[in-house]
Design a protein around this motif. Structure first.
Motif, PDB file in Angstrom:
ATOM      1  N   VAL A  28      35.853   4.183  43.855  1.00  0.00           N
ATOM      2  CA  VAL A  28      35.231   4.335  42.541  1.00  0.00           C
ATOM      3  C   VAL A  28      36.003   3.513  41.511  1.00  0.00           C
ATOM      4  CG1 VAL A  28      34.746   5.974  40.663  1.00  0.00           C
ATOM      5  CG2 VAL A  28      34.288   6.616  43.044  1.00  0.00           C
ATOM      6  N   HIS A  29      35.269   2.646  40.839  1.00  0.00           N
ATOM      7  CA  HIS A  29      35.868   1.839  39.776  1.00  0.00           C
ATOM      8  C   HIS A  29      35.818   2.589  38.453  1.00  0.00           C
ATOM      9  CE1 HIS A  29      35.417  -1.011  36.341  1.00  0.00           C
ATOM     10  NE2 HIS A  29      36.507  -1.504  36.890  1.00  0.00           N
ATOM     11  N   TYR A  30      36.802   2.341  37.596  1.00  0.00           N
ATOM     12  CA  TYR A  30      36.765   2.937  36.253  1.00  0.00           C
ATOM     13  C   TYR A  30      37.606   2.100  35.298  1.00  0.00           C
ATOM     14  CZ  TYR A  30      41.462   4.894  37.187  1.00  0.00           C
ATOM     15  OH  TYR A  30      42.802   5.054  37.472  1.00  0.00           O
ATOM     16  N   TYR A  31      37.337   2.291  34.017  1.00  0.00           N
ATOM     17  CA  TYR A  31      38.176   1.728  32.961  1.00  0.00           C
ATOM     18  C   TYR A  31      38.965   2.864  32.312  1.00  0.00           C
ATOM     19  CZ  TYR A  31      35.487  -2.639  33.047  1.00  0.00           C
ATOM     20  OH  TYR A  31      34.895  -3.824  33.417  1.00  0.00           O
ATOM     21  N   ALA A  32      40.174   2.545  31.889  1.00  0.00           N
ATOM     22  CA  ALA A  32      40.998   3.483  31.129  1.00  0.00           C
ATOM     23  C   ALA A  32      41.440   2.776  29.855  1.00  0.00           C
ATOM     24  CB  ALA A  32      42.208   3.924  31.941  1.00  0.00           C
ATOM     25  N   LEU A  33      41.264   3.434  28.717  1.00  0.00           N
ATOM     26  CA  LEU A  33      41.708   2.852  27.458  1.00  0.00           C
ATOM     27  C   LEU A  33      42.141   3.950  26.505  1.00  0.00           C
ATOM     28  CD1 LEU A  33      38.623   1.661  25.355  1.00  0.00           C
ATOM     29  CD2 LEU A  33      38.349   2.875  27.501  1.00  0.00           C
ATOM     30  N   GLY A  34      42.937   3.558  25.523  1.00  0.00           N
ATOM     31  CA  GLY A  34      43.494   4.525  24.588  1.00  0.00           C
ATOM     32  C   GLY A  34      44.883   4.953  25.008  1.00  0.00           C
ATOM     33  N   PRO A  35      45.588   5.674  24.123  1.00  0.00           N
ATOM     34  CA  PRO A  35      46.974   6.082  24.418  1.00  0.00           C
ATOM     35  C   PRO A  35      47.046   6.973  25.650  1.00  0.00           C
ATOM     36  CG  PRO A  35      46.112   7.221  22.476  1.00  0.00           C
ATOM     37  CD  PRO A  35      45.126   6.157  22.801  1.00  0.00           C
ATOM     38  N   SER A  36      48.023   6.703  26.517  1.00  0.00           N
ATOM     39  CA  SER A  36      48.131   7.435  27.783  1.00  0.00           C
ATOM     40  C   SER A  36      48.409   8.916  27.596  1.00  0.00           C
ATOM     41  CB  SER A  36      49.234   6.812  28.649  1.00  0.00           C
ATOM     42  OG  SER A  36      50.475   6.845  27.972  1.00  0.00           O
ATOM     43  N   ASP A  37      48.961   9.290  26.431  1.00  0.00           N
ATOM     44  CA  ASP A  37      49.268  10.702  26.180  1.00  0.00           C
ATOM     45  C   ASP A  37      48.237  11.366  25.278  1.00  0.00           C
ATOM     46  OD1 ASP A  37      49.903   9.282  23.907  1.00  0.00           O
ATOM     47  OD2 ASP A  37      51.806  10.307  23.530  1.00  0.00           O
ATOM     48  N   GLY A  38      47.108  10.694  25.021  1.00  0.00           N
ATOM     49  CA  GLY A  38      46.086  11.268  24.155  1.00  0.00           C
ATOM     50  C   GLY A  38      45.217  12.279  24.889  1.00  0.00           C
ATOM     51  N   PRO A  39      44.493  13.130  24.140  1.00  0.00           N
ATOM     52  CA  PRO A  39      43.517  14.031  24.765  1.00  0.00           C
ATOM     53  C   PRO A  39      42.499  13.228  25.561  1.00  0.00           C
ATOM     54  CG  PRO A  39      43.804  14.544  22.420  1.00  0.00           C
ATOM     55  CD  PRO A  39      44.494  13.241  22.665  1.00  0.00           C
ATOM     56  N   VAL A  40      42.104  13.752  26.711  1.00  0.00           N
ATOM     57  CA  VAL A  40      41.294  12.970  27.648  1.00  0.00           C
ATOM     58  C   VAL A  40      39.798  13.167  27.410  1.00  0.00           C
ATOM     59  CG1 VAL A  40      40.713  12.621  30.070  1.00  0.00           C
ATOM     60  CG2 VAL A  40      43.097  12.998  29.390  1.00  0.00           C
ATOM     61  N   VAL A  41      39.085  12.035  27.379  1.00  0.00           N
ATOM     62  CA  VAL A  41      37.629  12.026  27.321  1.00  0.00           C
ATOM     63  C   VAL A  41      37.113  11.230  28.515  1.00  0.00           C
ATOM     64  CG1 VAL A  41      35.581  11.355  26.004  1.00  0.00           C
ATOM     65  CG2 VAL A  41      37.631  12.121  24.797  1.00  0.00           C
ATOM     66  N   VAL A  42      36.162  11.796  29.263  1.00  0.00           N
ATOM     67  CA  VAL A  42      35.514  11.112  30.374  1.00  0.00           C
ATOM     68  C   VAL A  42      34.042  10.940  30.017  1.00  0.00           C
ATOM     69  CG1 VAL A  42      34.885  11.199  32.815  1.00  0.00           C
ATOM     70  CG2 VAL A  42      37.105  12.083  32.070  1.00  0.00           C
ATOM     71  N   LEU A  43      33.545   9.702  30.083  1.00  0.00           N
ATOM     72  CA  LEU A  43      32.156   9.401  29.747  1.00  0.00           C
ATOM     73  C   LEU A  43      31.424   8.883  30.982  1.00  0.00           C
ATOM     74  CD1 LEU A  43      32.653   7.584  26.304  1.00  0.00           C
ATOM     75  CD2 LEU A  43      32.056   9.983  26.712  1.00  0.00           C
ATOM     76  N   VAL A  44      30.233   9.444  31.234  1.00  0.00           N
ATOM     77  CA  VAL A  44      29.470   9.136  32.446  1.00  0.00           C
ATOM     78  C   VAL A  44      28.165   8.431  32.074  1.00  0.00           C
ATOM     79  CG1 VAL A  44      28.392  10.094  34.522  1.00  0.00           C
ATOM     80  CG2 VAL A  44      30.458  11.168  33.567  1.00  0.00           C
ATOM     81  N   HIS A  45      27.940   7.258  32.647  1.00  0.00           N
ATOM     82  CA  HIS A  45      26.765   6.444  32.345  1.00  0.00           C
ATOM     83  C   HIS A  45      25.505   7.014  32.980  1.00  0.00           C
ATOM     84  CE1 HIS A  45      26.455   4.776  36.404  1.00  0.00           C
ATOM     85  NE2 HIS A  45      27.775   4.634  36.405  1.00  0.00           N
ATOM     86  N   GLY A  46      24.367   6.377  32.676  1.00  0.00           N
ATOM     87  CA  GLY A  46      23.085   6.852  33.166  1.00  0.00           C
ATOM     88  C   GLY A  46      22.547   6.081  34.354  1.00  0.00           C
ATOM     89  N   LEU A  47      21.292   6.348  34.698  1.00  0.00           N
ATOM     90  CA  LEU A  47      20.621   5.737  35.844  1.00  0.00           C
ATOM     91  C   LEU A  47      20.544   4.225  35.662  1.00  0.00           C
ATOM     92  CD1 LEU A  47      18.953   6.168  38.474  1.00  0.00           C
ATOM     93  CD2 LEU A  47      16.926   6.313  37.019  1.00  0.00           C
ATOM     94  N   GLY A  48      20.993   3.502  36.673  1.00  0.00           N
ATOM     95  CA  GLY A  48      20.979   2.051  36.610  1.00  0.00           C
ATOM     96  C   GLY A  48      22.039   1.467  35.697  1.00  0.00           C
ATOM     97  N   GLY A  49      22.941   2.316  35.189  1.00  0.00           N
ATOM     98  CA  GLY A  49      23.945   1.870  34.233  1.00  0.00           C
ATOM     99  C   GLY A  49      25.266   1.523  34.894  1.00  0.00           C
ATOM    100  N   ARG A  50      26.279   1.397  34.056  1.00  0.00           N
ATOM    101  CA  ARG A  50      27.622   1.066  34.529  1.00  0.00           C
ATOM    102  C   ARG A  50      28.613   1.380  33.425  1.00  0.00           C
ATOM    103  NH1 ARG A  50      28.581  -4.714  33.310  1.00  0.00           N
ATOM    104  NH2 ARG A  50      26.942  -5.339  31.868  1.00  0.00           N
TER     105      ARG A  50
END
Length: 303
Positions: free
Chosen positions: A56-78
């Motif tokens: 599974v590929h992913y991007y990580a951005l923002g401060p490493s010690d910040g509160p975590v947000v995970v965002l999930v794309h839609g159908l046919g997305g990326r």
């Protein structure tokens, strides 16, 4: 010296002509690479992990010690679909993770996977586990919103806050042709664009041709996912009232894929939810109207 300069000029002309021909043949490859470059320019790191045996590929951005947000794309997305919204969350101090679901983007496209929302929800939970995250703020767009609803309902202890962007998930039969998600002709592509965007741009013929080529290549994945969704077995109407975490619902005012009425019903089913309508925006609001959505999302997360 003049002869050398002539050869350099000739080589440059050949290179430009070659790139121009390649762009004409496969413009989407250039657009995708440009999107990746934009993510990297925004400070995102491109990474891979393994979930249930799938890469599974992913991007990580923002401060490493910040509160975590995970965002999930839609159908046919990326993952790159979040390229305009995710940096705003990162700038606000959040550690943002953007996974490519199996079948999409740079992740594996296994033939033995169902691509149902319930199985994709298991992947999202496995992704959170693989990164060693105990609890996250979780967001999803369209089919991704449906997926994160299932994660939040089945594992509420793992989700601190939930954000739904133009989300699917209700037991509603679409009043548009679902086959348009895998367009086979330029006319069908125009119809899909008209559904997705209130003011779709003109698509040049050579670009439309490449979009259709890519659509044919991955149509089996979209068909498998859509067929599963249309059975109605994973719908969330009965699950939503049980959610206890804070929920933000963001909707494009003129969304034709998941109409405003669906967002209003989700809002009614989740009594503690916050309901925000983005005027003039359609189903692609998290990208096309990120400048309006970003401050709303940051304010919700900071409460």
């Amino acid at each position: 010296m003049k002869q050398k300069l002539k050869w350099i000029a000739f080589a440059l002309l050949v290179l430009i002509a070659t790139l121009g021909l390649e762009f004409w043949r496969h413009p989407l490859d250039f657009f995708f690479e440009f999107s990746k470059a934009e993510m990297l320019f925004a400070g995102a790191k491109s990474r891979f992990t393994v979930v249930d045996g799938y890469r599974v590929h992913y991007y990580a951005l923002g401060p490493s010690d910040g509160p975590v947000v995970v965002l999930v794309h839609g159908l046919g997305g990326r993952a790159e679909d979040w390229e305009k919204l995710a940096p705003q969350l990162a700038m606000a101090g959040y550690r943002v993770y953007l996974p490519d679901l199996p079948g999409y983007g740079q992740s594996d496209k296994p033939t033995d996977f169902s691509y149902s929302v319930s199985d994709e929800a298991k992947i999202v939970l496995g992704f959170v586990d693989a990164l060693g995250l105990k609890q996250v703020d979780l967001g999803g767009w369209s089919m991704g919103g449906w997926i994160v609803q299932l994660v939040a309902a089945d594992h509420p202890e793992r989700v601190r806050r939930l954000i739904l962007f133009d989300s699917a998930g209700l037991y509603v039969k679409p009043d548009w042709a679902t086959s348009l998600f895998t367009p086979g002709t330029a006319a069908e592509l125009d119809k899909l664009d008209a559904l997705l965007m209130p003011h779709p741009p003109h698509v040049p013929g050579f670009v439309a041709r490449d979009i259709l080529r890519t659509s044919r290549k991955h149509a089996w994945i979209v068909h498998r996912a859509m067929d599963s969704m249309l059975t109605g077995r994973d719908t969330t109407d009965k699950l939503l009232p049980s959610l206890k975490m804070p929920v933000l619902i963001v909707w494009g005012e003129v969304d034709q894929i998941t109409p405003l009425s669906e967002g209003e019903k989700i809002h009614q089913l989740i009594r503690q939810s916050q309901w925000t309508v983005i005027s003039g925006c359609g189903h692609l609001a998290p990208n096309e109207c990120a400048d309006k959505i970003g401050p709303v999302a940051v304010d919700f997360l900071k409460r």
